[in-house]
Write a protein that holds these residues in place. Structure first.
Motif, PDB file in Angstrom:
ATOM      1  N   HIS A 223      -5.306   0.082  -7.110  1.00 50.85           N
ATOM      2  CA  HIS A 223      -4.724  -1.211  -6.729  1.00 50.85           C
ATOM      3  C   HIS A 223      -3.805  -1.169  -5.509  1.00 50.85           C
ATOM      4  N   PHE A 224      -3.338  -0.001  -5.108  1.00 52.41           N
ATOM      5  CA  PHE A 224      -2.368   0.054  -4.015  1.00 52.41           C
ATOM      6  C   PHE A 224      -2.807   0.994  -2.895  1.00 52.41           C
TER       7      PHE A 224
ATOM      8  N   PRO B 257      -4.687   2.209   0.682  1.00 51.03           N
ATOM      9  CA  PRO B 257      -4.668   1.630   2.031  1.00 51.03           C
ATOM     10  C   PRO B 257      -5.935   0.862   2.386  1.00 51.03           C
ATOM     11  N   GLU B 258      -7.094   1.236   1.845  1.00 49.37           N
ATOM     12  CA  GLU B 258      -8.333   0.554   2.218  1.00 49.37           C
ATOM     13  C   GLU B 258      -8.315  -0.901   1.762  1.00 49.37           C
ATOM     14  N   ARG B 259      -7.913  -1.126   0.524  1.00 49.27           N
ATOM     15  CA  ARG B 259      -7.854  -2.500   0.012  1.00 49.27           C
ATOM     16  C   ARG B 259      -6.822  -3.331   0.793  1.00 49.27           C
ATOM     17  N   PHE B 260      -5.668  -2.727   1.069  1.00 50.78           N
ATOM     18  CA  PHE B 260      -4.605  -3.392   1.829  1.00 50.78           C
ATOM     19  C   PHE B 260      -5.126  -3.809   3.203  1.00 50.78           C
ATOM     20  N   ALA B 261      -5.748  -2.887   3.932  1.00 52.29           N
ATOM     21  CA  ALA B 261      -6.238  -3.174   5.281  1.00 52.29           C
ATOM     22  C   ALA B 261      -7.329  -4.237   5.254  1.00 52.29           C
ATOM     23  N   ALA B 262      -8.240  -4.152   4.285  1.00 48.42           N
ATOM     24  CA  ALA B 262      -9.343  -5.107   4.221  1.00 48.42           C
ATOM     25  C   ALA B 262      -8.832  -6.526   3.984  1.00 48.42           C
ATOM     26  N   ARG B 263      -7.841  -6.677   3.134  1.00 53.56           N
ATOM     27  CA  ARG B 263      -7.342  -8.023   2.836  1.00 53.56           C
ATOM     28  C   ARG B 263      -6.625  -8.638   4.031  1.00 53.56           C
ATOM     29  N   TYR B 264      -5.806  -7.848   4.715  1.00 56.76           N
ATOM     30  CA  TYR B 264      -5.113  -8.406   5.877  1.00 56.76           C
ATOM     31  C   TYR B 264      -6.079  -8.638   7.042  1.00 56.76           C
TER      32      TYR B 264
ATOM     33  N   GLY C 260      -0.519   6.573 -13.976  1.00 54.91           N
ATOM     34  CA  GLY C 260       0.196   6.091 -12.805  1.00 54.91           C
ATOM     35  C   GLY C 260      -0.556   6.385 -11.518  1.00 54.91           C
ATOM     36  N   ARG C 261      -1.061   7.605 -11.389  1.00 50.64           N
ATOM     37  CA  ARG C 261      -1.827   7.959 -10.192  1.00 50.64           C
ATOM     38  C   ARG C 261      -3.091   7.110 -10.087  1.00 50.64           C
ATOM     39  N   SER C 262      -3.786   6.912 -11.187  1.00 54.58           N
ATOM     40  CA  SER C 262      -5.012   6.112 -11.165  1.00 54.58           C
ATOM     41  C   SER C 262      -4.725   4.667 -10.768  1.00 54.58           C
TER      42      SER C 262
ATOM     43  N   MET D 199       0.829  -1.201   0.000  1.00 54.02           N
ATOM     44  CA  MET D 199       0.000   0.000   0.000  1.00 54.02           C
ATOM     45  C   MET D 199       0.862   1.250   0.000  1.00 54.02           C
ATOM     46  N   ILE D 200       0.227   2.334  -0.381  1.00 57.08           N
ATOM     47  CA  ILE D 200       0.865   3.632  -0.270  1.00 57.08           C
ATOM     48  C   ILE D 200      -0.193   4.626   0.191  1.00 57.08           C
ATOM     49  N   GLY D 201       0.157   5.474   1.148  1.00 60.17           N
ATOM     50  CA  GLY D 201      -0.774   6.459   1.660  1.00 60.17           C
ATOM     51  C   GLY D 201      -1.038   7.531   0.617  1.00 60.17           C
TER      52      GLY D 201
END
Length: 363
Positions: A344-345, A347-354, A337-339, A164-166
């Motif tokens: 895909h990177f 924080p919400e998706r990262f947190a939900a998966r872990y 790149g920003r999109s 993830m990236i903030g």
């Protein structure tokens, strides 16, 4: 053991979270910051801290002069992990598969006991190590390419959770004004990309491009950064590059990326770097187009980046010269790149998966 109804999780890293910046430490810190309903135990540098420590969780002191994972830090990490693995509900390891990892993996029952284990793999130093390695538990790859390699090596249950990236911490920036700057940021690793970046920059200059090349280099334990830096300066001089600057470790990556136009990252192998390097995500989030080598791990970036054959300085330089001469294409890549990072990177998706993985293993 649970603290109230909150699970307790050990973040097992080979160096302290408030020590030197590395892919494993960054990933562990991101997990810690993303899951507020978990009580984490993590390693802290002692007696001095290289960075500000995380604001939550339980720190465990790890004796370290510079926060870098030298052999003493790795040994302490294994021993402290063996102690605290018996006091938590789950162990979450963030360990690159390198030279010493196969031995650690075979000692896993002795060191980590019967607790469930999640192993996030930042990267693999050499594919030969996979044949001698046993999975620690549920394995997390950062890319689909790495997941395929791990499954082929009989790692069993392999999931994919991209880093993830903030997005608030790395806002989209307008194109810098003035003379273009091209950045390479990486380590002094064999085939790590610094030499190809210099050769590609020289090729772009011969094609008529005008820019400044900046190399932000980081050493590894046991290396002589001064001698390695001098070798890069000599290569730049021999290539005819006159507008060239070599930096060491950069404290303020935000300011550096704000000043550059293009990230050039053409490694032939990633070695000890994270499977998806954080610098690439930071550049894309900031609206800085990237030219990468065509390693399988980078296929996940799709059309949001330019890619050239690994080790092909001529093709890489041609792409650099073209991009610097095409402002409309620069804008398109910056927005793509920003999109990509947002989709895909984030924080919400990262947190939900872990969070879902933790619930699954602790149920």
């Amino acid at each position: 053991m649970r603290h109230g109804d909150r699970p307790r999780v050990l973040l097992l890293t080979s160096s302290p979270l408030d020590g030197s910046e590395g892919g494993d430490v960054r990933l562990a810190s991101d997990v810690l910051g993303s899951l507020p309903d978990v009580d984490f135990v993590w390693f802290s540098q002692w007696p001095r801290r290289r960075q500000a420590p995380p604001a939550r969780g339980r720190p465990v002191r790890l004796l370290s002069r510079d926060g870098v994972p030298h052999v003493p830090e790795r040994v302490q990490s294994a021993l402290l992990g063996a102690v605290f693995a018996r006091r938590v509900d789950l162990v979450h390891a963030f360990l690159t598969i390198g030279r010493t990892f196969p031995a650690f993996s075979w000692l896993r029952p002795l060191l980590l006991g019967g607790r469930p284990v999640v192993h996030t793999v930042p990267g693999v130093m050499d594919n030969r190590f996979l044949a001698r390695t046993r999975p620690l538990g549920t394995t997390i790859a950062l890319s689909e390419s790495m997941a395929r390699r791990l499954r082929a090596a009989d790692f069993g249950d392999v999931r994919v959770v991209p880093p993830m990236i903030g997005l608030d911490a790395w806002p989209y920036l307008p194109r810098p004004e003035g003379f273009p700057t091209v950045l390479f940021a990486g380590h002094h690793d064999p085939d790590g990309g610094a030499e190809i970046a210099i050769d590609a920059a020289a090729e772009a200059v011969r094609a008529g491009a005008r820019f400044r090349l900046v190399l932000a280099m980081r050493g590894r334990p046991g290396q002589d950064p001064g001698a390695l830096d001098e070798a890069l300066r000599e290569r730049a001089g021999a290539s005819g590059l006159t507008d060239f600057e070599l930096l060491g470790y950069v404290d303020d990556m935000h300011a550096l990326l704000a000043s550059v136009h293009v990230l050039l990252f053409p490694p032939a192998v990633l070695g000890g770097k994270a499977d998806i390097p954080l610098t690439v995500l930071q550049a894309l989030a900031s609206g800085r187009p990237a030219i990468l080598s065509d390693l399988p791990q980078f296929a996940d970036f799709g059309h949001a980046v330019l890619r050239a054959p690994a080790g092909d300085a001529r093709r890489t330089g041609q792409q650099l010269a073209w991009l610097l001469d095409q402002p409309r294409s620069w804008d398109v890549l910056a927005e793509r790149g920003r999109s990509l990072v947002e989709e895909h990177f984030g924080p919400e998706r990262f947190a939900a998966r872990y969070a879902a993985l933790y619930r699954e293993l602790l149920s």
